[in-house]
Design an enzyme around this catalytic site. Structure first.
Site, short mmCIF file in Angstrom:
data_model
loop_
_atom_site.label_atom_id
_atom_site.label_comp_id
_atom_site.label_asym_id
_atom_site.label_seq_id
_atom_site.Cartn_x
_atom_site.Cartn_y
_atom_site.Cartn_z
N SER A 327 -6.22 -42.42 18.84
CA SER A 327 -5.74 -42.97 20.12
C SER A 327 -6.50 -44.19 20.61
CB SER A 327 -5.79 -41.88 21.19
OG SER A 327 -4.85 -40.88 20.89
N ASP A 366 3.11 -33.81 22.11
CA ASP A 366 1.90 -34.16 22.86
C ASP A 366 0.90 -33.04 22.62
OD1 ASP A 366 2.18 -36.61 24.17
OD2 ASP A 366 3.56 -35.72 25.62
#
Length: 674
Positions: A327, A366
């Site tokens: 990320s 997610d």
């Protein structure tokens, strides 16, 4: 009566014969003398200069004087690479009648290991017979004394003083400074023979190799008078060598040590860069090695221990190893969305816990079950909401995603002044086309949006991109050497201009992404890490999968040991956010969570930098936790730990078996869970 004949003496004939013989003899003598005079004239007159020079060379011999190698200092003048006096045993092969016998006998006087003998025999084949060849380096005082007593037994062998390289900080700078090693057969083909006369060592790795031309200098020579045995009687003339230039690095020893200590021996790497000029303030690869062992020839036992070690201490993880970034790429992807006009800061996405590509049954999750609800760009960066970046990547498309990320510096060398930098992998159609017969699939674009899939970056690359962003988009090539200096002269700065104009069109776009990265630290995954830090910090964590998920263990097993075995932990950050002066990227090869594991490394690096600026770092306190919190919208939760990165579920039409070229990561998998 008998009659006797008596011969009559021919005096005239004898006289004539004698005269002829005398004339012939005189002629021969005259001819011989004439030939002698002619030869004498030829040798002593016509070729006088040549034979006079030969005669002088038999009495006077030139001897090369190697230059002192340039020293290496940190930015404050702390010595990182030094030259220290030492003595070595040298042999002139042409003066040794029986080399095997000499080697056998001299071992009784000066202990020689098998490594010494092997290295000596290799150099015998490489050097001329009248050149001195080192037999043993770094003689002790006891060995010198024993040889002096027995010197008469070994013609052609002598003790010679020299300067040898020493690295006072050992492993701390091994991957940056590098080391020197003995010149071998491969080096002889590429080195200038005249410039390296008398030199026994050359830069092998790190800055020692990259700046070899500056560090080496120019050799000198001395004329020495020798006797019939070839032994030096006196020095007639000396021409001093020109020492190599000294190097002044941008690295600070204190920051380097603090960063190294923060790893606590765990394999990983970290790089700190000044966004204003590209100067590298710390470059760490853990574990490291002792470069002093390589200077005069590392033993087989030590070398075997290094190359067989599971944690690979000889590998420069900051420069040569590439890994999935996770990320940490999300803020830069968000900036690309703004630059292309695909997203506005206020645009929102509903995160329900999974994202499905239209027309496909398999979805992408997610990490937060149920999702984060409605998120805008700032909140998506703060919470690292995968759904937001899945959709952004899909809307951007792989071509624009690749072009934008490439302009920031991914997928290419940074241009640092070290050799051997890895390129990494920037996902693109072109890259895949050279490695697979399959075309590009939408699912590959989706997972590229969260730094998974084919992605591979080096720690240096990620630090460089972070520094470029922190510098408001102005790119500088990372630099380790900021100045050079000749002996007794002041350091001369090496220019490092920006490599191009700012990559960011509008300051407002930078402000939005910066606000999201500040929110990561003040109210997101890294909130607990920077409590009490004196400056505002912007950061982003990343927890990239090392292996693809094939079971549901990830959902049910959240213990640290299990997660650390599966994850690679990243954290990037810069401070102070209002005028960034240091940008850091840290990576742990095995870490449960990016913020919790790699975040403290970045903090300790920044604290050490503050200390070098004369500031005091206050002790963390709970009451400081919310002092600098940046509000990003109502109802924003503050996660207790870094949970932003998830193992991805790739679509069924995605081909398997395409290598990722990571040093340890497994190739992307076509399996997954909806």
């Amino acid at each position: 009566m008998s009659f006797h004949r008596r011969s009559i003496k021919d005096s005239r004939g004898e006289s004539t014969l004698f005269r002829m013989r005398a004339l012939v003899g005189f002629g021969l003598i005259l001819l011989g003398l004439s030939a002698l005079v002619v030869r004498y004239s030829y040798l002593q007159v016509q070729r006088h200069d040549e034979f006079a020079l030969r005669s002088e060379n038999n009495r006077v011999k030139p001897r090369a004087i190697p230059p002192a190698r340039g020293l290496i200092f940190d930015r404050n003048g702390v010595l990182l690479a030094d030259n220290v006096p030492a003595f070595r045993l040298e042999v002139v092969p042409e003066q040794v009648p029986d080399m095997p016998a000499l080697l056998a006998q001299i071992r009784d006087v000066v202990p020689l290991g098998d490594d010494d003998i092997d290295a000596f025999k290799k150099q015998l084949k490489q050097n001329r017979r009248f050149d001195s060849v080192p037999l043993k380096l770094r003689l002790t005082e006891d060995e010198i004394a024993r040889f002096a007593i027995n010197r008469w037994r070994f013609p052609g062998v002598d003790v010679v003083p020299y300067l040898t390289r020493r690295y006072p900080y050992g492993p701390l700078f091994a991957h940056v400074v590098g080391y020197v090693g003995r010149i071998d057969a491969d080096d002889l083909g590429r080195l200038d023979a005249d410039r390296y006369k008398g030199t026994s060592h050359v830069g092998r790795s790190g800055l020692e190799r990259s700046y070899e031309d500056m560090l080496h200098g120019e050799p000198g020579y001395e004329l020495v008078e020798v006797n019939a045995d070839g032994r030096t009687q006196r020095v007639l003339e000396t021409h001093a060598p020109t020492p190599g230039k000294n190097l002044y690095l941008s690295i600070d020893v204190r920051v380097q040590k603090a960063t190294t200590d923060a790893f606590q021996g765990r394999p990983g790497s970290a790089v700190a860069i000044d966004p204003r000029n590209g100067q590298v303030m710390a470059m760490v690869s853990v574990p490291s090695f002792d470069p002093n062992l390589f200077v005069n020839g590392i033993s087989k036992a030590d070398y075997t221990a290094y190359i067989t070690a599971e944690d690979k201490p000889l590998l420069n993880r900051a420069l040569k190893s590439a890994y999935q970034p996770g990320s940490t790429v999300k803020p830069f992807l968000a900036l690309g969305g703004l630059e292309y006009g695909i997203r506005r800061p206020e645009d929102t996405v509903l995160s329900t816990g999974e994202f499905c590509i239209p027309g496909q049954q398999r979805c992408y999750r997610d990490d937060e079950r149920g999702g984060n609800g409605v998120v805008n760009m700032v909140r998506a960066i703060q919470l690292s909401t995968n759904t937001y970046f899945y959709k952004l990547a899909l809307d951007m498309g792989i071509d624009r995603l690749s072009a934008w990320m490439g302009s920031l510096g991914f997928g290419r060398k940074t241009g640092i002044d070290l050799e051997g930098e890895a390129v990494g992998i920037l996902p693109s159609r072109e890259w895949k086309a050279t490695r697979s017969k399959f075309g590009w699939f939408p699912g590959e674009t989706v997972i590229a949006g969260i730094g998974q899939g084919y992605w591979n970056v080096t720690t240096l690359q990620l630090a460089h991109v972070t520094a470029t962003f922190a510098g408001h988009g102005t790119p500088y090539a990372p630099r380790l050497v900021m100045a050079t200096a000749a002996v007794k002269e002041k350091p001369v700065p090496l220019p490092n201009p920006a490599t191009g104009p700012s990559l960011i069109r509008k300051p407002s776009e930078w402000n939005v992404v910066n606000q999201g990265m500040e929110a990561v630290v003040t109210g997101g995954t890294a909130k607990a890490i920077f409590i009490g830090f004196p400056y505002r910090v912007a950061g982003k964590s990343g927890t990239a999968e090392r292996f693809s998920r094939r079971t549901n263990d990830y959902d049910t097993n959240r213990n640290t040991a299990y997660l650390a075995a599966r994850h690679r932990a990243w954290f990037i950050g810069y401070t102070p956010t209002e005028a960034p002066r240091i940008a850091v990227a840290a990576m742990l090869e095995a870490g449960a969570w990016g913020a919790a594991d790699a975040g403290p490394i970045v903090r300790k690096t920044m604290e050490a930098w503050i200390a070098t600026q004369g500031g005091a770092v206050p002790a963390p306190s709970e009451k400081d936790a919310g002092a600098a919190t940046l509000p990003v919208g109502p109802g924003v939760p503050a996660p207790a730990e870094d949970l932003e990165d998830v193992p991805v579920a790739t679509p069924a039409d995605m081909p398997a078996g395409v290598p990722s070229e990571s040093s340890s990561a497994a190739p992307p998998d076509d399996g997954g869970h909806p």
